[in-house]
Design a protein around this motif. Sequence first.
Motif, short mmCIF file in Angstrom:
data_model
loop_
_atom_site.label_atom_id
_atom_site.label_comp_id
_atom_site.label_asym_id
_atom_site.label_seq_id
_atom_site.Cartn_x
_atom_site.Cartn_y
_atom_site.Cartn_z
N ASN A 2 28.59 2.77 34.21
CA ASN A 2 27.57 3.07 35.21
C ASN A 2 28.17 3.27 36.60
N ASP A 3 29.27 2.53 36.89
CA ASP A 3 29.90 2.68 38.19
C ASP A 3 30.46 4.09 38.37
N ASP A 4 31.06 4.63 37.31
CA ASP A 4 31.58 6.00 37.38
C ASP A 4 30.44 7.02 37.54
N ARG A 5 29.38 6.83 36.77
CA ARG A 5 28.23 7.74 36.87
C ARG A 5 27.60 7.65 38.26
N LYS A 6 27.49 6.44 38.78
CA LYS A 6 26.92 6.25 40.12
C LYS A 6 27.79 6.95 41.16
N LYS A 7 29.09 6.75 41.08
CA LYS A 7 29.99 7.37 42.04
C LYS A 7 29.88 8.89 41.99
N GLN A 8 29.89 9.45 40.78
CA GLN A 8 29.79 10.90 40.63
C GLN A 8 28.47 11.42 41.17
N LEU A 10 26.54 10.04 43.47
CA LEU A 10 26.50 9.93 44.93
C LEU A 10 27.39 10.98 45.60
N VAL A 11 28.52 11.27 44.98
CA VAL A 11 29.40 12.32 45.52
C VAL A 11 28.68 13.66 45.49
N ARG A 14 25.97 13.66 48.20
CA ARG A 14 26.55 13.78 49.55
C ARG A 14 27.06 15.21 49.78
N GLU A 50 18.94 1.43 47.96
CA GLU A 50 19.84 2.57 48.07
C GLU A 50 19.06 3.87 48.05
#
Length: 73
Positions: A2-8, A10-11, A14, A50
């Motif tokens: 989930n952290d990878d999916r979240k980061k992708q 959000l990128v 942005r 968020e």
Amino acid sequence: MNDDRKKQALVAWRKLLEEPEIRMDTEEQYDELLKMADAMEQDGLITAGEWRQLVREAGTRFAQATEGLEGGT
């Protein structure tokens, strides 16, 4: 994972905030940013707090982009 999916996610959000797609007007950009934020929250990638922050940022960008279009200087 989930952290990878979240980061992708959000990128991608942005990137759209900073560089709207070609032929995308301000309103379309704003709508797409809100849809992306909604999807991230529904998928459990971001919290309600968020989500609110993303919506605020999108709203601020929309207001800045349209400020001079409605009778401003």
